[in-house]
Structures are given as structure tokens and as C-alpha cells.
Design an enzyme around this catalytic site. Structure first.
Site, PDB file in Angstrom:
ATOM      1  N   ARG A  67       0.945  -1.231   0.040  1.00 49.83           N
ATOM      2  CA  ARG A  67       0.183  -0.316   0.196  1.00 49.83           C
ATOM      3  C   ARG A  67       0.617   1.745   0.155  1.00 49.83           C
ATOM      4  O   ARG A  67       0.368   2.616  -0.588  1.00 49.83           O
ATOM      5  CB  ARG A  67      -0.522  -0.103   1.534  1.00 49.83           C
ATOM      6  CG  ARG A  67      -1.698   1.405   1.383  1.00 49.83           C
ATOM      7  CD  ARG A  67      -2.991   0.967   1.993  1.00 49.83           C
ATOM      8  NE  ARG A  67      -4.123   1.797   2.180  1.00 49.83           N
ATOM      9  CZ  ARG A  67      -3.767   2.322   3.591  1.00 49.83           C
ATOM     10  NH1 ARG A  67      -3.725   2.039   4.553  1.00 49.83           N
ATOM     11  NH2 ARG A  67      -5.135   3.084   3.180  1.00 49.83           N
ATOM     12  N   HIS A  71       1.008   4.196  -3.140  1.00 48.66           N
ATOM     13  CA  HIS A  71       0.485   5.878  -1.573  1.00 48.66           C
ATOM     14  C   HIS A  71       1.717   6.672  -2.932  1.00 48.66           C
ATOM     15  O   HIS A  71       0.828   7.928  -2.971  1.00 48.66           O
ATOM     16  CB  HIS A  71      -0.068   6.263  -0.543  1.00 48.66           C
ATOM     17  CG  HIS A  71      -0.583   5.400  -0.296  1.00 48.66           C
ATOM     18  ND1 HIS A  71      -1.725   6.111   1.229  1.00 48.66           N
ATOM     19  CD2 HIS A  71      -2.035   4.963  -0.311  1.00 48.66           C
ATOM     20  CE1 HIS A  71      -3.251   5.388   1.326  1.00 48.66           C
ATOM     21  NE2 HIS A  71      -3.000   4.879   0.210  1.00 48.66           N
ATOM     22  N   ASN A  99      -4.136   8.802   5.508  1.00 48.52           N
ATOM     23  CA  ASN A  99      -2.552   8.282   5.496  1.00 48.52           C
ATOM     24  C   ASN A  99      -2.938   6.843   5.932  1.00 48.52           C
ATOM     25  O   ASN A  99      -2.281   5.897   5.985  1.00 48.52           O
ATOM     26  CB  ASN A  99      -1.574   8.382   6.672  1.00 48.52           C
ATOM     27  CG  ASN A  99      -1.492   8.018   8.559  1.00 48.52           C
ATOM     28  OD1 ASN A  99      -3.291   7.878   8.418  1.00 48.52           O
ATOM     29  ND2 ASN A  99      -1.007   9.474   9.087  1.00 48.52           N
ATOM     30  N   HIS A 196      -6.059  -6.136  -2.723  1.00 45.27           N
ATOM     31  CA  HIS A 196      -6.724  -5.996  -1.438  1.00 45.27           C
ATOM     32  C   HIS A 196      -6.797  -7.309  -1.187  1.00 45.27           C
ATOM     33  O   HIS A 196      -7.436  -7.715   0.252  1.00 45.27           O
ATOM     34  CB  HIS A 196      -7.927  -4.883  -1.752  1.00 45.27           C
ATOM     35  CG  HIS A 196      -7.753  -3.656  -1.467  1.00 45.27           C
ATOM     36  ND1 HIS A 196      -9.148  -2.673  -1.849  1.00 45.27           N
ATOM     37  CD2 HIS A 196      -6.754  -3.218  -1.525  1.00 45.27           C
ATOM     38  CE1 HIS A 196      -8.193  -1.985  -1.573  1.00 45.27           C
ATOM     39  NE2 HIS A 196      -7.450  -1.602  -1.357  1.00 45.27           N
TER      40      HIS A 196
HETATM   41  C1  HEM Z   1      -8.655   1.375  -6.574  1.00 41.27           C
HETATM   42  C2  HEM Z   1      -8.905   2.363  -5.515  1.00 41.27           C
HETATM   43  C3  HEM Z   1      -8.719   2.130  -3.738  1.00 41.27           C
HETATM   44  C4  HEM Z   1      -9.378   2.561  -3.127  1.00 41.27           C
HETATM   45  C5  HEM Z   1     -10.618   3.530  -2.535  1.00 41.27           C
HETATM   46  C6  HEM Z   1      -8.257   2.035  -1.985  1.00 41.27           C
HETATM   47  C7  HEM Z   1      -9.182   2.298  -0.364  1.00 41.27           C
HETATM   48  C8  HEM Z   1      -7.729   1.380   0.316  1.00 41.27           C
HETATM   49  C9  HEM Z   1      -8.605   2.038   1.771  1.00 41.27           C
HETATM   50  C10 HEM Z   1     -10.236   2.824   2.138  1.00 41.27           C
HETATM   51  C11 HEM Z   1      -7.882   0.724   2.979  1.00 41.27           C
HETATM   52  C12 HEM Z   1      -8.239   1.070   4.026  1.00 41.27           C
HETATM   53  C13 HEM Z   1      -7.267   1.402   5.057  1.00 41.27           C
HETATM   54  C14 HEM Z   1      -8.211   1.604   6.268  1.00 41.27           C
HETATM   55  O1  HEM Z   1      -9.018   1.799   7.287  1.00 41.27           O
HETATM   56  O2  HEM Z   1      -7.032   1.991   7.478  1.00 41.27           O
HETATM   57  C15 HEM Z   1      -7.374   0.396   1.779  1.00 41.27           C
HETATM   58  C16 HEM Z   1      -6.684  -0.800   2.678  1.00 41.27           C
HETATM   59  C17 HEM Z   1      -4.931  -1.588   1.505  1.00 41.27           C
HETATM   60  N1  HEM Z   1      -5.050  -0.757   0.308  1.00 41.27           N
HETATM   61 FE1  HEM Z   1      -6.217   0.405  -1.125  1.00 41.27          FE
HETATM   62  N2  HEM Z   1      -7.323   1.189  -2.134  1.00 41.27           N
HETATM   63  C18 HEM Z   1      -7.135   1.372  -3.758  1.00 41.27           C
HETATM   64  C19 HEM Z   1      -5.924   1.103  -4.451  1.00 41.27           C
HETATM   65  C20 HEM Z   1      -5.480   0.100  -3.633  1.00 41.27           C
HETATM   66  C21 HEM Z   1      -4.301  -0.062  -4.957  1.00 41.27           C
HETATM   67  C22 HEM Z   1      -4.038  -0.196  -5.978  1.00 41.27           C
HETATM   68  C23 HEM Z   1      -3.420  -0.750  -3.722  1.00 41.27           C
HETATM   69  C24 HEM Z   1      -2.211  -1.311  -4.049  1.00 41.27           C
HETATM   70  C25 HEM Z   1      -1.427  -1.815  -5.243  1.00 41.27           C
HETATM   71  C26 HEM Z   1      -3.751  -0.383  -2.338  1.00 41.27           C
HETATM   72  C27 HEM Z   1      -3.424  -1.374  -1.304  1.00 41.27           C
HETATM   73  C28 HEM Z   1      -4.073  -1.967  -0.117  1.00 41.27           C
HETATM   74  C29 HEM Z   1      -3.664  -2.398   0.864  1.00 41.27           C
HETATM   75  C30 HEM Z   1      -2.445  -4.037   0.970  1.00 41.27           C
HETATM   76  C31 HEM Z   1      -4.625  -2.426   2.127  1.00 41.27           C
HETATM   77  C32 HEM Z   1      -4.527  -2.984   3.041  1.00 41.27           C
HETATM   78  C33 HEM Z   1      -3.465  -2.088   3.984  1.00 41.27           C
HETATM   79  C34 HEM Z   1      -2.944  -3.281   5.698  1.00 41.27           C
HETATM   80  O3  HEM Z   1      -3.864  -3.427   5.835  1.00 41.27           O
HETATM   81  O4  HEM Z   1      -2.756  -2.509   6.091  1.00 41.27           O
HETATM   82  N3  HEM Z   1      -5.409  -0.508  -2.347  1.00 41.27           N
HETATM   83  N4  HEM Z   1      -7.271   0.835   0.469  1.00 41.27           N
HETATM   84  C1  LIG Z   2      -1.058   9.293  10.521  1.00 39.41           C
HETATM   85  O1  LIG Z   2      -1.881  10.647  11.014  1.00 39.41           O
HETATM   86  C2  LIG Z   2      -2.459  11.047  12.341  1.00 39.41           C
HETATM   87  C3  LIG Z   2      -3.050  12.286  12.399  1.00 39.41           C
HETATM   88  O2  LIG Z   2      -3.863  12.371  11.221  1.00 39.41           O
HETATM   89  C4  LIG Z   2      -1.328  10.628  12.570  1.00 39.41           C
HETATM   90  O3  LIG Z   2      -1.506  11.135  14.339  1.00 39.41           O
HETATM   91  C5  LIG Z   2      -0.286   9.579  12.428  1.00 39.41           C
HETATM   92  O4  LIG Z   2       0.971  10.071  13.203  1.00 39.41           O
HETATM   93  C6  LIG Z   2      -0.367   8.827  10.620  1.00 39.41           C
HETATM   94  N1  LIG Z   2       1.078   7.665  11.064  1.00 39.41           N
HETATM   95  C7  LIG Z   2       1.765   7.776  10.578  1.00 39.41           C
HETATM   96  C8  LIG Z   2       1.694   6.464  10.700  1.00 39.41           C
HETATM   97  O5  LIG Z   2       2.844   8.400  10.709  1.00 39.41           O
END
Ligand code: HEM
Ligand SMILES: *[C@@H]1O[C@H](CO)[C@@H](O)[C@H](O)[C@H]1NC(C)=O
Ligand SMILES: *[C@@H]1O[C@H](CO)[C@@H](O)[C@H](O)[C@H]1NC(C)=O
Length: 320
Positions: A67, A71, A99, A196
Site C-alpha cells: 500500500r 500511496h 495515511n 486488497h
Molecule cells: C481502487 C482504489 C483504491 C481505494 C479506494 C483504496 C482504499 C483503501 C482503503 C480505504 C483501505 C483501508 C485503510 C484503513 O481503513 O486502514 C485500503 C487498504 C489497503 N490498500 Fe487500498 N485502495 C485502492 C487501491 C489500492 C491499490 C492500487 C493498492 C496497491 C497496489 C492498494 C493496497 C492496499 C492494501 C495492501 C491495503 C491493506 C493495508 C493494511 O492492511 O495495512 N489499494 N485501501
Molecule cells: C497518520 O496521521 C495521523 C494524524 O491524522 C497521525 O497522528 C499519525 O501519526 C500518522 N501515522 C503515521 C504512521 O505517520
């Protein structure tokens, strides 16, 4: 000359040609597969060793590293802007609410320390992030792929730029459009969303779907189960699929069962254009792996900076 001799000559010629700027395997936007061959030949192995050790200790970091690369690339290009810490005059990307729980920064720092000992000032943080994502995918059971290198580290990281990340409330046509603006086809967007297959989302990213669940978009039992999870609060976590640390095609199966976690996941099954791709990947994991690795290589070339626009940071968290 024997067969081995021929191979050596060919290899040597490739090294010479690549240092003269030739690329092998398509347009690489100034990047090259052999970029560190002369100045840091062990770069790939050092990153891989660091990532493997970190993931053995904590397999959930694979998701974070994948991820992080996404980003990074979607904001200002793949230039390690995601790694910069805020300063007293500047609030960086990583301090945005967007983030959303990014982790794994210390894995990148660790790889960078080892690289600086081995070949100081050579390997950019942006390349480390790209390599770490690649190694995380493979560690988790996904495809192995090679990436061209030579990205430089950018000098800008601003909280307001994180608006360029796609929101989890976009529908399929909006996702097609936003990814299209960056040169990705609908199929590539669906393949990249397959990341995902790793990791989790927090309730704050999807609990607005639960107050009045649309049965065409969410299985009723799934809605009940998510509501239970989220009774613990906005920070409660839910895996995207049942194998959160394994890179497989189960994510696509969740969509056909209406158990996609984010609205932006489930919507891929609503639009006829993307539904066919989802069904294809759910049926054929090899096809998903192939498309995913190609799309990742492409993502890794977004708005890459050259030496005049960027630098090789000594410390990934701050400008030189
Ligand atoms: C299609 C549009 C995308 C949207 C709207 C999106 C949005 C999100 C959101 C909202 C989360 C959860 C964050 C949280 O609640 O902590 C997430 C997690 C994640 N996203 Fe996406 N994402 C997108 C595309 C991608 C792409 C292109 C990648 C990588 C190639 C990616 C990789 C990941 C991964 C691996 C996680 C899990 C992170 C974790 O468990 O630490 N995403 N994404
Ligand atoms: C992500 O942003 C929050 C504030 O919105 C901050 O407190 C946090 O430390 C940030 N996380 C990282 C890993 O930098
Ligand atoms: C997707 O969202 C856009 C913008 O909100 C809207 O105009 C469009 O009707 C939506 N498409 C579908 C199929 O819901």
C-alpha cells in the site's frame, strides 16, 4: 568460443548497453533494470533480505508495504514523498487522515541503513519502496516480478496532496475515470485493486455502508457480522478476505458473493465492464497474477523524477 562464453559476451554487452541508456523490455521512462549493476550490485538482495526478515517477524506488514508504494506513486509520482516526516514549517503526506494506518516505515529505514553502509548515496528511497512492495508480494505468495530502477527522491510532501488518493466511496465509473487519468485501463484498475487480497480496513473506511445495507451491494449475513465487528469502534479492523497475509485471488471471490469490504471493492462487481474482469480473475489466478505484476511495474513508473528534479536522500524521512 563455448556456450558459456557466448552467454558472458551477451551479458557484458547488455550491461554496457544499459549503462549507455538502453532499456530491455519496453518503455521504462528513464528507468533501467540494470541501474545499480555497477554502483550497488547487491541492492536488490539487501532490500529483499530486509523485507523477508521483517515479514517473518510480522507478516501483516506485507500489506502495508504494498500500500505504501501505491500511496507514494499516486501522490506526486513514485518519489518517496510518502516517507518524509513533517517539519515545523510543513505538514507532510503521512500526517493526513488519508495515511489511514500506513505502517512499515521502519522496514524502509532499515533497508536504507544497510544500503548506505554498502554503497553510500546511491540507492534512492523511492526505489527501495518499489523493491519492498515487489518483495512483499512475493513473500505473501504472489507473483515474482522484476522492476526497473533509477527513481529519484522528490522534495515535496504536503498533506493537501493526499486528496489525489482515490476514496473508498467512489463507484466503478469514477474509479475507471480516476485511474484512466493516470493512464490505466479499467482492467488494470481491477487488477491493482486485487492488492486488497492483503490486509485489512478499519471500520471508519466502510461503516457508512452498514446503517442501511443495500442487499444488491452487500450480503445480509455479512452486514450483520461487520456490524458486530464495528461495535468495537471506528478503529476495529476487518480483513478484506479470509487469507489476509496471503496473496491470492480470493478477493475477487468475495466480490461475486457480495462480501466485498469497501464500497469501492464491491462496486467493481456492479459495473458490467469491470464485472467480467472480476469474474475472470476469480476463475483464473494465473491471469490475475500476470496482469497484477504488469500493472505494478506500470504503477512504479508514474511521474518518476530524474536527477534534475530529485535527489538520493541519505535519510528517507528528510531532505538532504
Ligand atoms: C481502487 C482504489 C483504491 C481505494 C479506494 C483504496 C482504499 C483503501 C482503503 C480505504 C483501505 C483501508 C485503510 C484503513 O481503513 O486502514 C485500503 C487498504 C489497503 N490498500 Fe487500498 N485502495 C485502492 C487501491 C489500492 C491499490 C492500487 C493498492 C496497491 C497496489 C492498494 C493496497 C492496499 C492494501 C495492501 C491495503 C491493506 C493495508 C493494511 O492492511 O495495512 N489499494 N485501501
Ligand atoms: C497518520 O496521521 C495521523 C494524524 O491524522 C497521525 O497522528 C499519525 O501519526 C500518522 N501515522 C503515521 C504512521 O505517520
Ligand atoms: C457514480 O458516481 C457518479 C458521481 O457521483 C454519478 O454521477 C454516477 O451516476 C454514479 N454511477 C452509478 C452507476 O451509480
Amino acid at each position: 568460443m563455448g556456450k558459456d562464453g557466448v552467454v558472458l559476451v551477451v551479458l557484458a554487452t547488455m550491461v554496457v548497453m544499459s549503462s549507455a541508456g538502453f532499456d530491455f523490455g519496453g518503455s521504462n521512462g528513464g528507468l533501467s533494470m540494470q541501474y545499480y549493476v555497477m554502483n550497488c550490485p547487491l541492492a536488490d538482495q539487501i532490500v529483499k533480505g530486509t523485507v523477508n526478515a521483517a515479514l517473518q517477524a510480522d507478516p501483516t506488514l506485507a500489506a502495508s508495504l504494498v500500500r505504501m508504494h501505491f500511496h507514494d506513486c499516486f501522490i506526486q509520482g513514485c518519489d518517496a514523498s510518502v516517507l518524509l516526516d513533517s517539519t515545523k514549517d510543513n505538514t507532510a503526506e503521512k500526517d493526513s487522515p488519508g495515511n489511514l494506518s500506513l505502517r512499515g516505515y521502519e522496514v524502509i529505514d532499515d533497508a536504507k541503513d544497510k544500503l548506505e553502509q554498502q554503497c553510500p548515496g546511491v540507492v534512492s528511497c523511492a526505489d527501495i519502496v518499489a523493491m519492498a512492495a515487489r518483495d512483499a508480494v512475493f513473500f505473501a505468495g504472489g507473483p515474482v516480478y522484476e522492476i526497473p530502477k533509477g527513481r529519484k527522491d522528490g522534495k515535496r510532501s504536503k498533506i493537501e496532496d493526499t486528496i489525489n488518493l482515490p476514496s473508498p466511496f467512489l463507484n466503478a465509473s469514477e474509479l475507471i475515470r480516476t485511474f484512466g487519468q493516470r493512464g490505466f485501463s479499467a482492467q488494470e484498475m481491477v487488477a491493482l485493486s486485487g492488492a486488497h487480497t492483503l490486509g485489512v480496513a478499519r471500520c471508519s473506511s466502510f461503516n457508512s455502508r452498514l446503517s442501511n445495507p443495500d442487499p444488491t451491494m452487500m450480503d445480509t449475513n455479512f452486514a450483520t457480522s461487520l456490524s458486530k465487528t464495528c461495535a468495537a469502534g471506528d478503529k476495529a479492523e476487518q480483513p478484506f478476505d479470509v487469507t489476509r497475509n496471503t496473496f491470492d485471488n480470493l478477493y475477487y471471490n468475495t466480490l461475486s458473493r457480495k462480501t466485498g469490504l469497501l464500497f469501492s471493492d464491491q462496486t467493481l462487481y456492479s459495473n458490467p465492464k469491470t464485472r467480467n474482469v472480476v469474474n475472470g480473475y476469480a476463475f483464473n489466478q494465473a491471469m490475475f497474477f500476470l496482469d497484477f505484476q504488469q500493472a505494478m511495474v506500470k504503477m512504479g513508473k508514474l511521474d518518476v523524477k530524474d536527477g534534475s528534479q530529485g535527489e538520493v536522500r541519505q535519510n528517507c524521512r528528510k531532505l538532504n
